[in-house]
Design a protein around this motif. Structure first.
Motif, PDB file in Angstrom:
ATOM      1  N   HIS A  70       0.874  -1.387  -0.158  1.00  0.00           N
ATOM      2  CA  HIS A  70       0.042   0.004   0.015  1.00  0.00           C
ATOM      3  C   HIS A  70       0.868   1.233  -0.014  1.00  0.00           C
ATOM      4  N   VAL A  71       1.968   1.231  -0.150  1.00  0.00           N
ATOM      5  CA  VAL A  71       2.866   2.282  -0.343  1.00  0.00           C
ATOM      6  C   VAL A  71       3.487   2.434  -1.751  1.00  0.00           C
ATOM      7  N   PRO A  72       3.255   3.626  -2.325  1.00  0.00           N
ATOM      8  CA  PRO A  72       3.515   4.258  -3.744  1.00  0.00           C
ATOM      9  C   PRO A  72       5.207   4.002  -4.200  1.00  0.00           C
ATOM     10  N   HIS A  73       5.418   3.289  -5.048  1.00  0.00           N
ATOM     11  CA  HIS A  73       6.633   3.152  -5.422  1.00  0.00           C
ATOM     12  C   HIS A  73       6.743   3.153  -6.832  1.00  0.00           C
ATOM     13  N   ASP A  74       7.899   3.320  -7.622  1.00  0.00           N
ATOM     14  CA  ASP A  74       8.407   3.258  -9.037  1.00  0.00           C
ATOM     15  C   ASP A  74       9.351   2.201  -9.125  1.00  0.00           C
ATOM     16  N   GLY A  75       9.933   2.222 -10.315  1.00  0.00           N
ATOM     17  CA  GLY A  75      11.325   1.636 -10.610  1.00  0.00           C
ATOM     18  C   GLY A  75      11.787   1.857 -11.991  1.00  0.00           C
ATOM     19  N   ARG A  76      13.194   2.103 -12.151  1.00  0.00           N
ATOM     20  CA  ARG A  76      14.034   2.224 -13.349  1.00  0.00           C
ATOM     21  C   ARG A  76      15.247   1.902 -13.469  1.00  0.00           C
ATOM     22  N   SER A  77      15.917   1.430 -14.653  1.00  0.00           N
ATOM     23  CA  SER A  77      17.208   1.129 -14.364  1.00  0.00           C
ATOM     24  C   SER A  77      18.217   2.333 -14.157  1.00  0.00           C
ATOM     25  N   VAL A  78      19.199   2.159 -13.626  1.00  0.00           N
ATOM     26  CA  VAL A  78      20.175   2.872 -13.507  1.00  0.00           C
ATOM     27  C   VAL A  78      21.345   2.794 -14.727  1.00  0.00           C
ATOM     28  N   LEU A  79      21.371   1.731 -15.187  1.00  0.00           N
ATOM     29  CA  LEU A  79      22.277   1.423 -16.424  1.00  0.00           C
ATOM     30  C   LEU A  79      21.528   1.251 -17.734  1.00  0.00           C
ATOM     31  N   PRO A  80      22.246   1.683 -18.789  1.00  0.00           N
ATOM     32  CA  PRO A  80      21.480   1.495 -20.061  1.00  0.00           C
ATOM     33  C   PRO A  80      21.082   0.078 -20.764  1.00  0.00           C
ATOM     34  N   GLN A  81      21.552  -0.896 -20.167  1.00  0.00           N
ATOM     35  CA  GLN A  81      21.318  -1.960 -20.371  1.00  0.00           C
ATOM     36  C   GLN A  81      20.219  -2.673 -19.871  1.00  0.00           C
ATOM     37  N   GLY A  82      19.504  -1.920 -18.828  1.00  0.00           N
ATOM     38  CA  GLY A  82      18.429  -2.548 -18.318  1.00  0.00           C
ATOM     39  C   GLY A  82      18.620  -3.363 -17.003  1.00  0.00           C
ATOM     40  N   PHE A  83      17.772  -4.066 -16.479  1.00  0.00           N
ATOM     41  CA  PHE A  83      18.075  -4.922 -15.456  1.00  0.00           C
ATOM     42  C   PHE A  83      17.154  -6.116 -15.301  1.00  0.00           C
ATOM     43  N   ARG A  84      17.703  -7.269 -14.714  1.00  0.00           N
ATOM     44  CA  ARG A  84      17.003  -8.530 -14.508  1.00  0.00           C
ATOM     45  C   ARG A  84      16.998  -8.708 -13.033  1.00  0.00           C
ATOM     46  N   LYS A  85      15.512  -9.038 -12.678  1.00  0.00           N
ATOM     47  CA  LYS A  85      15.195  -9.015 -11.113  1.00  0.00           C
ATOM     48  C   LYS A  85      14.298 -10.306 -11.171  1.00  0.00           C
ATOM     49  N   ARG A  86      14.227 -10.894  -9.693  1.00  0.00           N
ATOM     50  CA  ARG A  86      13.270 -11.796  -9.192  1.00  0.00           C
ATOM     51  C   ARG A  86      12.600 -11.283  -8.122  1.00  0.00           C
ATOM     52  N   VAL A  87      11.229 -11.495  -7.850  1.00  0.00           N
ATOM     53  CA  VAL A  87      10.413 -10.760  -7.048  1.00  0.00           C
ATOM     54  C   VAL A  87       9.559 -11.927  -6.425  1.00  0.00           C
ATOM     55  N   LEU A  88       9.368 -11.907  -5.082  1.00  0.00           N
ATOM     56  CA  LEU A  88       8.473 -12.791  -4.204  1.00  0.00           C
ATOM     57  C   LEU A  88       7.522 -11.862  -3.833  1.00  0.00           C
ATOM     58  N   TYR A  89       6.127 -12.177  -3.948  1.00  0.00           N
ATOM     59  CA  TYR A  89       5.145 -11.435  -3.396  1.00  0.00           C
ATOM     60  C   TYR A  89       4.481 -12.072  -2.287  1.00  0.00           C
ATOM     61  N   LEU A  90       4.595 -11.435  -1.160  1.00  0.00           N
ATOM     62  CA  LEU A  90       4.041 -12.123   0.155  1.00  0.00           C
ATOM     63  C   LEU A  90       2.711 -11.566   0.504  1.00  0.00           C
ATOM     64  N   ALA A  91       1.946 -12.550   1.078  1.00  0.00           N
ATOM     65  CA  ALA A  91       0.651 -12.143   1.543  1.00  0.00           C
ATOM     66  C   ALA A  91       0.825 -11.107   2.492  1.00  0.00           C
ATOM     67  N   PRO A  92      -0.111 -10.151   2.893  1.00  0.00           N
ATOM     68  CA  PRO A  92       0.094  -8.853   3.800  1.00  0.00           C
ATOM     69  C   PRO A  92       0.411  -9.149   5.354  1.00  0.00           C
ATOM     70  N   ASP A  93      -0.372 -10.475   5.665  1.00  0.00           N
ATOM     71  CA  ASP A  93      -0.302 -10.762   7.089  1.00  0.00           C
ATOM     72  C   ASP A  93       0.913 -11.496   7.500  1.00  0.00           C
ATOM     73  N   ARG A  94       1.763 -11.950   6.498  1.00  0.00           N
ATOM     74  CA  ARG A  94       2.993 -12.694   6.726  1.00  0.00           C
ATOM     75  C   ARG A  94       4.097 -11.889   7.427  1.00  0.00           C
ATOM     76  N   LEU A  95       4.006 -10.820   7.443  1.00  0.00           N
ATOM     77  CA  LEU A  95       4.728  -9.794   8.379  1.00  0.00           C
ATOM     78  C   LEU A  95       3.987  -8.696   8.928  1.00  0.00           C
ATOM     79  N   GLY A  96       2.868  -8.426   8.741  1.00  0.00           N
ATOM     80  CA  GLY A  96       2.115  -7.459   9.529  1.00  0.00           C
ATOM     81  C   GLY A  96       2.110  -6.019   9.200  1.00  0.00           C
ATOM     82  N   ASP A  97       0.807  -5.433   9.235  1.00  0.00           N
ATOM     83  CA  ASP A  97       0.861  -4.050   9.191  1.00  0.00           C
ATOM     84  C   ASP A  97       1.722  -3.246  10.178  1.00  0.00           C
ATOM     85  N   GLY A  98       1.974  -3.638  11.502  1.00  0.00           N
ATOM     86  CA  GLY A  98       2.656  -2.809  12.062  1.00  0.00           C
ATOM     87  C   GLY A  98       4.150  -2.677  11.947  1.00  0.00           C
ATOM     88  N   LEU A  99       4.549  -3.228  10.782  1.00  0.00           N
ATOM     89  CA  LEU A  99       6.058  -3.286  10.262  1.00  0.00           C
ATOM     90  C   LEU A  99       6.354  -2.435   9.220  1.00  0.00           C
TER      91      LEU A  99
END
Length: 268
Positions: A70-99
């Motif tokens: 729920h916190v806004p963010h964007d994303g862009r490459s620093v280098l001209p060749q772009g980037f390769r990434k891996r992402v895990l999306y965890l359910a909100p309750d796995r870490l909790g709103d308090g953090l």
């Protein structure tokens, strides 16, 4: 999709992980957006720069980024060749709103152990067949992230707990074929899942998922020696399919199940 972009996304069937994303973006830039999940990001090539809650951050290959829900963010490459990434999306309750506030204040971690564990979990989820291993690795990742967010990252004490380890082994022995989830085992043993994994590993010299795989290979050997074909043995001994059985059987014994079956009854 941006020219040359490569994306692979899937739901892994692991409780707590709502999506996995592997992507290569030669030129794509994300506009400002939010997720309803915790986003665990590692970069394999390139460097990513992003704004989180109007503050700029950067992520190189040595770090881990944790973006809160729920916190806004964007994303862009620093280098001209772009980037390769891996992402895990965890359910909100796995870490909790308090953090969430702590994650906004400090979204990157230079933690080689955490990054390695995330890398390992991606490998397990790409395979999609090692359920107990995936659960164990996720549990240790979540524990480590919670420690970062609470600013109390420590090396877990080398504390043996033979009773907890023995009770988990009894559960694994009783559920060799169908398996048991780490959460269910933790409830039955009355121990935190992360402690359960550590106690077992310290007591028996291997993590629970490796012990279970060994028991399944032993069971497969008995079926093969009884003359059953390898294709029938895989589900009977708890493996996903014959390919799954072959991989672990060869890793442990150096031969395929079919070769092992053919050798049955022949003295050396």
């Amino acid at each position: 999709m941006s020219a040359g972009a490569e994306v692979r996304a899937w739901r892994p069937g692991l409780t707590g992980v709502v999506e996995v994303l592997h992507a290569h973006f030669p030129s794509h830039a994300y506009p400002s957006h939010t997720h309803d999940a915790w986003t665990i990001l590692i970069v394999d090539e390139g460097v990513v720069r992003y704004d989180l809650d109007r503050h700029e951050h950067g992520l190189a290959q040595s770090k881990v980024s944790l973006l809160p829900p729920h916190v806004p963010h964007d994303g862009r490459s620093v280098l001209p060749q772009g980037f390769r990434k891996r992402v895990l999306y965890l359910a909100p309750d796995r870490l909790g709103d308090g953090l969430i506030g702590a994650a906004v204040d400090q979204p990157e971690y230079a933690d080689p152990l955490l990054r390695h564990r995330i890398h390992q979990l991606h490998g397990v989820l790409s395979d999609g067949q090692e359920h107990l291993e995936a659960q164990s690795r996720l549990t240790l990742i979540e524990e480590r992230l919670s420690q970062h967010l609470r600013h109390d990252v420590v090396t877990p004490p080398d504390r043996r707990d033979a009773g907890v380890a023995a009770r988990l082994r009894e559960l694994l022995d009783a559920h060799v074929t169908e398996g048991i989830t780490l959460e269910d085992a933790a409830k039955l043993v009355h121990a935190h899942p992360a402690h359960l994994v550590r106690a077992f590993t310290r007591e028996y010299g291997m993590p629970p998922h490796r012990y279970l795989t060994g028991r399944r290979v032993d069971l497969a050997r008995r079926y093969l020696l009884d003359g059953l074909p390898a294709g029938d043995v895989a589900p009977l001994s708890g493996f996903y399919d014959q390919s799954h059985l072959n991989r672990h059987f060869r890793k442990m014994l150096g031969v395929t199940p079919t070769s092992f079956r053919r050798s049955a009854g022949r003295p050396s």
